[in-house]
Motif scaffolding. Structure first.
Motif, mmCIF file in Angstrom:
data_model
loop_
_atom_site.group_PDB
_atom_site.id
_atom_site.type_symbol
_atom_site.label_atom_id
_atom_site.label_comp_id
_atom_site.label_asym_id
_atom_site.label_seq_id
_atom_site.Cartn_x
_atom_site.Cartn_y
_atom_site.Cartn_z
ATOM 1 N N ASP A 181 49.054 -12.641 51.726
ATOM 2 C CA ASP A 181 50.503 -12.652 51.964
ATOM 3 C C ASP A 181 51.175 -13.938 51.470
ATOM 4 N N GLN A 182 50.427 -14.804 50.783
ATOM 5 C CA GLN A 182 51.003 -16.023 50.218
ATOM 6 C C GLN A 182 50.423 -16.232 48.815
ATOM 7 N N PHE A 183 51.297 -16.551 47.861
ATOM 8 C CA PHE A 183 50.878 -16.567 46.460
ATOM 9 C C PHE A 183 51.580 -17.674 45.679
ATOM 10 N N GLU A 184 50.973 -18.028 44.539
ATOM 11 C CA GLU A 184 51.684 -18.783 43.515
ATOM 12 C C GLU A 184 52.049 -17.804 42.413
ATOM 13 N N SER A 185 53.254 -17.985 41.848
ATOM 14 C CA SER A 185 53.750 -17.010 40.889
ATOM 15 C C SER A 185 54.669 -17.653 39.868
ATOM 16 N N THR A 186 54.679 -17.083 38.668
ATOM 17 C CA THR A 186 55.723 -17.382 37.690
ATOM 18 C C THR A 186 56.871 -16.416 37.935
ATOM 19 N N ILE A 187 58.109 -16.936 37.931
ATOM 20 C CA ILE A 187 59.289 -16.108 38.190
ATOM 21 C C ILE A 187 60.263 -16.245 37.028
ATOM 22 N N VAL A 188 60.748 -15.114 36.546
ATOM 23 C CA VAL A 188 61.836 -15.083 35.566
ATOM 24 C C VAL A 188 63.086 -14.638 36.317
ATOM 25 N N TRP A 189 64.070 -15.529 36.426
ATOM 26 C CA TRP A 189 65.265 -15.196 37.204
ATOM 27 C C TRP A 189 66.256 -14.458 36.312
ATOM 28 N N MET A 190 66.755 -13.307 36.781
ATOM 29 C CA MET A 190 67.514 -12.398 35.925
ATOM 30 C C MET A 190 68.915 -12.091 36.448
ATOM 31 N N ASP A 191 69.402 -12.881 37.398
ATOM 32 C CA ASP A 191 70.688 -12.577 38.019
ATOM 33 C C ASP A 191 71.691 -13.701 37.771
ATOM 34 N N GLU A 192 72.978 -13.328 37.756
ATOM 35 C CA GLU A 192 74.039 -14.325 37.586
ATOM 36 C C GLU A 192 74.047 -15.323 38.732
ATOM 37 N N ASP A 193 73.794 -14.845 39.953
ATOM 38 C CA ASP A 193 73.709 -15.742 41.115
ATOM 39 C C ASP A 193 72.334 -16.386 41.147
ATOM 40 N N PRO A 194 72.244 -17.682 41.419
ATOM 41 C CA PRO A 194 70.944 -18.361 41.404
ATOM 42 C C PRO A 194 70.040 -17.924 42.556
ATOM 43 N N LEU A 195 68.770 -18.193 42.401
ATOM 44 C CA LEU A 195 67.800 -17.975 43.473
ATOM 45 C C LEU A 195 68.201 -18.784 44.697
ATOM 46 N N VAL A 196 68.164 -18.147 45.864
ATOM 47 C CA VAL A 196 68.435 -18.844 47.118
ATOM 48 C C VAL A 196 67.096 -19.060 47.821
ATOM 49 N N VAL A 197 66.666 -20.294 47.873
ATOM 50 C CA VAL A 197 65.378 -20.628 48.486
ATOM 51 C C VAL A 197 65.408 -20.262 49.966
ATOM 52 N N GLY A 198 64.374 -19.569 50.415
ATOM 53 C CA GLY A 198 64.268 -19.194 51.812
ATOM 54 C C GLY A 198 64.889 -17.864 52.159
ATOM 55 N N ARG A 199 65.754 -17.339 51.285
ATOM 56 C CA ARG A 199 66.371 -16.033 51.545
ATOM 57 C C ARG A 199 65.340 -14.932 51.330
ATOM 58 N N ALA A 200 65.442 -13.868 52.110
ATOM 59 C CA ALA A 200 64.517 -12.744 51.977
ATOM 60 C C ALA A 200 65.005 -11.782 50.900
ATOM 61 N N TYR A 201 64.129 -11.455 49.971
ATOM 62 C CA TYR A 201 64.389 -10.452 48.946
ATOM 63 C C TYR A 201 63.353 -9.339 49.106
ATOM 64 N N TRP A 202 63.659 -8.176 48.529
ATOM 65 C CA TRP A 202 62.635 -7.147 48.440
ATOM 66 C C TRP A 202 61.743 -7.448 47.245
ATOM 67 N N MET A 203 60.442 -7.310 47.440
ATOM 68 C CA MET A 203 59.483 -7.402 46.341
ATOM 69 C C MET A 203 58.887 -6.014 46.136
ATOM 70 N N LYS A 204 59.011 -5.482 44.912
ATOM 71 C CA LYS A 204 58.399 -4.200 44.575
ATOM 72 C C LYS A 204 57.250 -4.467 43.623
ATOM 73 N N LEU A 205 56.045 -4.247 44.114
ATOM 74 C CA LEU A 205 54.830 -4.466 43.344
ATOM 75 C C LEU A 205 54.081 -3.141 43.310
ATOM 76 N N GLY A 206 54.097 -2.476 42.159
ATOM 77 C CA GLY A 206 53.510 -1.139 42.093
ATOM 78 C C GLY A 206 54.258 -0.207 43.030
ATOM 79 N N THR A 207 53.539 0.409 43.938
ATOM 80 C CA THR A 207 54.167 1.293 44.933
ATOM 81 C C THR A 207 54.393 0.587 46.257
ATOM 82 N N GLN A 208 54.116 -0.708 46.306
ATOM 83 C CA GLN A 208 54.313 -1.472 47.535
ATOM 84 C C GLN A 208 55.707 -2.102 47.550
#
Length: 635
Positions: A336-363
């Motif tokens: 449940d904890q990972f290191e990852s490369t992220i490509v940010w694709m939204d006009e609004d910047p990443l908000v650290v600590g905010r909850a987003y949905w992660m879709k990984l395969g069917t999860q």
């Protein structure tokens, strides 16, 4: 070179049947064209379609008409018009969206994605590259290696594309100069070596003139390598590579047409499966034996990566959508904890600590992202300090999901290592990422079971645990009303605890400021504390501005159904500012207090709170009475 396949309106029924029979067993290569603006990507694909005779007669007539209308610099056909389908693309002569086209030769079938070159559409390019086996990096021979060439090459490398073609295009505009071609290849190789690209195939070509696309060009007699189509026919496709790995299949659907059949449907990501194989269901870890491998055309003796099948098991084990069936002796990891490369694709910047949905395969899980370790400068490959990620930024950060998920490093398994990020409020796709590895702490921390359950705690107190979440502007009366409600609950012999925003910042959250990320962390911590208190059977009252809907929803999602009661203390800004008991609005208006809600930081009102009270229309006592009536019964 293989003879091209011809496709016309005159194909009769038996020809179609023969055509389908011939081609259904061919391998499929997915590839993309990418690079900087106006490098000739759309023209190259148009030329491939044209030379492969994959254009119907009516399409050809339309293309010739459009070419005359648009103007093609002396050429009869503007091949780019075959791909640039949007009106805005044709008007501006650029690619905006990703365009997918199909064509085939005698040896192989192809799906090609034409990706936009503009930096603002980098997110579209990532979409196209996410499923590709090969990338054709186009370079205008007149301009050489550009910033976007480096950006797209780096992204292709990060996305795990092993097969790269350096397509040095528009050679006709430099008189097919070998020295200039060699200089471009050397320049690109220096960059490729710096980011870990081990090899690539360089081809001099002209999409407009057709040099080295489907046949060897006399204009480049000094080049003895393959044509583009020859190379595309020969490279190894990802499905062949994946087939050699251990079996894994994300479960997309539990197929239960009747009581006598229960199967697990999905696309095999890696490896192969056959009846008699021992498989493990993750994350539960339960094992069973494959009973059958089922398709619409009947049962199979075996199935391999790239096939969609339904797997039935000998035993009835717990397995549902989002779980993964895998080889029992070589399963993927769960963490449940990972290191990852992220490509940010939204006009609004990443908000650290905010909850987003992660879709990984069917999860699909909730995820929070820590402050990036660094951002990557695609020109120099330097690691830059970063507090967040802006549009098209690429960075490395740590992620935490709300529950354990099945994963594999992206370099080993795209299906279990690549994911997208979705904003919980707008449902926009805001980012894409590639998991590197799980963090060691995720494997060393385990939940300690307790014999005294939360239900037992609640029964001892003769009440149902709840969180009464008061939200509203500063000065709206949240704390006053929450205090009145708690007094009434005390008279009713209820076990309560009041968490007030100011009080908590004296201790638990004294290290936090009032930036957006600090506010999010403030609410996250309060949510965790409130959850622990409900586990103890308490009725928890919280009085916080909590300005963001996403963060209030984060707390709601932590709790059991119906335990979170959102109470909006609805007070207009002008009324709250008139009260200004603490003098905060005055300071904020004077610029002495930054990030103050309602002045220079937004307040997102609840859209459908369980309870809404107006302190303009009722006194704190009346508001408390109304809330008590709404939350009854308490058991």
């Amino acid at each position: 070179m293989s003879e091209p396949i011809y496709q016309t309106d005159a194909l009769i029924a038996e020809d179609i049947d023969a055509y389908l029979e011939t081609h259904q067993h061919k391998t499929m290569l997915r590839f993309i064209t990418c690079g900087s603006v106006d490098d000739g990507k759309s023209t190259l694909i148009g030329r491939l379609l044209y030379d492969s005779k994959m254009i119907f007669e009516d399409q050809l007539a339309t293309l010739e008409s459009d070419s005359k209308r648009v103007g093609t610099q002396g050429q009869e056909i503007d091949f780019a018009l075959l791909v640039d389908g949007l009106a805005a693309e044709r008007e501006q002569g650029i690619t905006i969206d990703v365009a997918y086209r199909f064509f085939a030769t005698e040896k192989r079938k192809f799906i090609v994605a034409d990706c936009p070159g503009h930096e603002q559409y980098t997110r579209n390019m990532v979409t196209g590259a996410s499923t590709a086996d090969l990338a054709a990096i186009l370079i205008d021979a007149r301009k050489g290696v550009l910033v976007q060439t480096r950006r797209h090459s780096f992204l292709c490398h990060q996305l795990g594309i092993k097969n790269l073609v350096l397509a040095v295009n528009k050679m006709d505009l430099i008189d097919y100069d070998q020295a200039q071609f060699d200089a471009i290849v050397a320049d690109y190789k220096e960059f490729a070596d710096s980011i870990g690209i081990e090899n690539f195939t360089a081809i001099p070509m002209s999409g407009l003139a057709g040099d080295n696309i489907t046949s060897q060009s006399e204009n480049t007699s000094w080049y003895d390598g393959p044509t583009l189509i020859e190379h595309l026919e020969q490279v190894e496709v990802r499905s062949d590579v994946n087939a050699a790995k251990a079996f894994s299949m994300p479960v997309q659907w539990v197929n239960r047409p009747n009581l006598d059949f229960r199967g697990f449907s999905g696309l095999i990501a890696t490896g192969s499966v056959k009846p008699g194989d021992t498989v493990r269901s993750l994350p539960s870890g339960k094992t069973s034996t494959v009973k059958s491998v089922v398709t619409m055309d009947g049962n199979l003796d075996s199935a391999i990566a790239g096939q969609s099948v339904t797997v039935t098991l000998v035993d009835e084990i717990d397995c549902s959508r989002g779980d993964v069936l895998a080889a029992a002796d070589n399963p993927p990891e769960v963490a449940d904890q990972f290191e990852s490369t992220i490509v940010w694709m939204d006009e609004d910047p990443l908000v650290v600590g905010r909850a987003y949905w992660m879709k990984l395969g069917t999860q699909m899980v909730s995820v929070t992202i820590a402050e990036p370790k660094y951002e990557i400068n695609v020109n120099t490959m330097q690691h830059l300090a970063a507090k967040t990620l802006e549009l098209n930024s690429i960075g490395v950060a740590e992620l935490t999901t709300d529950k354990r998920i099945v994963f594999a490093p992206y370099t080993e398994n795209r299906s279990l290592g690549g994911y997208i990020l979705i904003d919980k409020i707008t449902n926009r796709t805001v980012g894409a990422g590639m998991l590197h590895f799980s963090l060691r702490r995720a494997q060393n921390v385990h939940w300690q079971a307790s014999d005294i359950t939360r239900q037992h705690h609640a029964e001892m107190k003769n009440q149902t645990p709840r969180v009464l979440w008061f939200t509203g502007l500063s000065g709206s009366g949240k704390s006053t009303i929450a205090n009145e409600v708690e007094k009434q609950l005390a008279i009713m012999n209820r076990h309560t605890f009041l968490l007030d925003g100011d009080n908590v910042r004296h201790g638990l959250n004294k290290d936090l400021g009032f930036t957006e990320s600090d506010r999010i962390e403030n609410i996250r911590r309060i949510g965790e504390v409130a959850k622990l208190m409900t586990d103890a059977g308490l009725i928890v009252l919280t009085a916080f501005i909590s300005p963001f809907r996403a963060d209030r929803k984060l707390v709601r999602d932590m709790l059991e159904d119906h335990e979170f009661i959102e109470i909006h203390v609805d007070t207009p800004l002008e009324v709250a500012e008139q009260r200004d008991v603490k003098g905060l609005y005055k300071k904020a208006r004077a610029g002495e207090l930054k990030n103050f809600t309602g002045i220079d930081s937004p307040y997102e009102e609840p859209e459908s709170p369980e309870i809404r009270v107006s302190t303009v229309q009722m006194s704190p006592q009346e508001a408390a009475d109304y809330i008590i009536k709404k939350i009854l019964p308490l058991k």
